[in-house]
Design a protein around this motif. Structure first.
Motif, PDB file in Angstrom:
ATOM      1  N   GLU A 215       4.344  12.402   0.122  1.00  9.20           N
ATOM      2  CA  GLU A 215       3.220  11.774  -0.548  1.00  9.20           C
ATOM      3  C   GLU A 215       2.071  12.786  -0.582  1.00  9.20           C
ATOM      4  O   GLU A 215       1.696  13.353   0.447  1.00  9.20           O
ATOM      5  CB  GLU A 215       2.774  10.513   0.190  1.00  9.20           C
ATOM      6  CG  GLU A 215       1.652   9.748  -0.477  1.00  9.20           C
ATOM      7  CD  GLU A 215       2.063   9.131  -1.807  1.00  9.20           C
ATOM      8  OE1 GLU A 215       1.192   9.034  -2.708  1.00  9.20           O
ATOM      9  OE2 GLU A 215       3.250   8.738  -1.957  1.00  9.20           O
ATOM     10  N   ARG A 261       0.646   4.482   1.514  1.00  9.23           N
ATOM     11  CA  ARG A 261       1.617   4.494   0.411  1.00  9.23           C
ATOM     12  C   ARG A 261       2.992   4.923   0.910  1.00  9.23           C
ATOM     13  O   ARG A 261       4.023   4.333   0.531  1.00  9.23           O
ATOM     14  CB  ARG A 261       1.146   5.438  -0.699  1.00  9.23           C
ATOM     15  CG  ARG A 261      -0.093   4.956  -1.443  1.00  9.23           C
ATOM     16  CD  ARG A 261      -0.326   5.763  -2.706  1.00  9.23           C
ATOM     17  NE  ARG A 261      -0.608   7.174  -2.424  1.00  9.23           N
ATOM     18  CZ  ARG A 261      -1.810   7.667  -2.233  1.00  9.23           C
ATOM     19  NH1 ARG A 261      -2.877   6.871  -2.247  1.00  9.23           N
ATOM     20  NH2 ARG A 261      -1.971   8.959  -2.021  1.00  9.23           N
ATOM     21  N   ARG A 264       4.503   2.078   3.298  1.00  7.62           N
ATOM     22  CA  ARG A 264       4.902   0.870   2.578  1.00  7.62           C
ATOM     23  C   ARG A 264       6.097   1.121   1.659  1.00  7.62           C
ATOM     24  O   ARG A 264       6.875   0.204   1.378  1.00  7.62           O
ATOM     25  CB  ARG A 264       3.713   0.328   1.793  1.00  7.62           C
ATOM     26  CG  ARG A 264       2.677  -0.326   2.715  1.00  7.62           C
ATOM     27  CD  ARG A 264       1.378  -0.625   2.025  1.00  7.62           C
ATOM     28  NE  ARG A 264       0.478  -1.376   2.919  1.00  7.62           N
ATOM     29  CZ  ARG A 264      -0.823  -1.510   2.717  1.00  7.62           C
ATOM     30  NH1 ARG A 264      -1.398  -0.966   1.653  1.00  7.62           N
ATOM     31  NH2 ARG A 264      -1.559  -2.195   3.569  1.00  7.62           N
TER      32      ARG A 264
END
Length: 316
Positions: A215, A261, A264
């Motif tokens: 990410e 992010r 999850r």
């Protein structure tokens, strides 16, 4: 005959591990002679100085002979051979112009001492107080820098216990943080919660992370784009479990948002977010509804220059 003579330094820091035994602590008024690109001799004001092709007067300066390091913490090196008792600091450390310690204002939030560019800001972190160096990030932004890897075990252990007490009602099953400065926080919060495992989101693509989940993020103190990496082998530790996401300082909220992010995406249930400090208030809008999950041990402002060249606190 030396090629270069550096003389009359406020201190020549010898880096000796045991200055009390060897008498080789910082040398006030010391000199360093260099020949053929190497240190040829080091001495004090009472030692005869060699002749040199070039002599440089370093009055008021500190010399660290032989320091070659692509990454170094200057104050750590400077203080290594000195006592930790302020009253016994050598004169060059106690002289005017050295960092001043901030006091605490009536609100208990802390106060900055702005008398010089190396000032510190006194912050409250749970049950403790700490003086944080004011560190320029850009021409118009200075921050009070908390380095969790430099504050010592006692401080970080107590901070972890204080934060764990606030996070415990959310009943987390595992603690997650991001490398590097979040690692001590994750360890001590996990210990205080009685948990035997924690997960670290990496930022360096090591060999075992070739297929890691990633990410993108950008940190206020790093200034360059980075990536968070979650080792696929660690996914079972967070998937379907109640997660406490912790960090050292929440500044822009970018690192926490990226962590959310990533977690999850693998099915983690982030039930609470904890930090030793939150900085300013810009992180709130960046996190949106997740800002309500944040619990911190203290708040600090950012600092911006005034028209007169001083630094002013900004809480917004």
């Amino acid at each position: 005959m030396a090629d270069l003579l550096l003389h009359s330094a406020a201190a020549v820091v010898t880096m000796d591990d045991d200055p009390a035994a060897t008498g080789q602590g910082p040398i006030a008024g010391g000199w360093v002679a260099v020949r053929d690109g190497r240190i040829a001799a080091v001495g004090g004001p009472g030692d005869p100085r060699p002749d040199a092709d070039e002599a440089v007067d370093l009055t008021g300066h500190v010399v660290l002979p032989g320091l070659v390091s692509a990454h170094q913490h200057s104050m750590d090196y400077l203080l290594r051979a000195c006592t930790t008792q302020p009253a016994d600091f050598p004169g060059w450390l106690a002289a005017p112009g050295q960092p001043r310690l901030g006091g605490t204002d009536d609100s208990g939030e802390g106060a900055a001492e702005m008398a010089d560019e190396r000032a510190t800001y006194r912050a409250t972190v749970g049950s403790q107080e700490i003086d944080l160096p004011l560190t320029p990030i850009s021409d118009d932004l200075t921050v009070a820098l908390l380095m969790t890897i430099d504050v010592g075990l006692t401080f970080i252990r107590q901070a972890g216990a204080d934060l764990a007490a606030l996070l415990a009602p959310s009943r987390p099953e595992v603690v997650v943080s991001a490398a590097t400065l979040g690692i001590p926080v994750a360890i001590e919060v996990s210990r205080a919660l009685g948990l035997d495992d924690y997960v670290i989101l990496q930022k360096t693509p090591k060999a075992h992370l070739a297929d890691a989940l990633t990410e993108p993020l950008q940190s206020i103190t790093t200034g360059v784009p980075q990536r968070l990496l979650l080792d696929r082998a660690r996914v079972p530790a967070v998937a379907g479990r109640r997660v406490a996401l912790v960090d050292d300082v929440i500044a822009t909220g970018g690192s926490i948002a990226a962590s959310l992010r990533l977690l999850r995406a693998v099915g983690a249930d982030v039930v609470t977010i904890g930090a030793l400090l939150v900085e300013g208030s810009g992180w709130g809008p960046a996190l949106g509804d997740d800002a309500a999950l944040v619990t911190a041990l203290g708040r600090i402002p950012v600092f911006r220059p005034t028209s007169g060249g001083a630094l002013a606190e900004h809480w917004d």
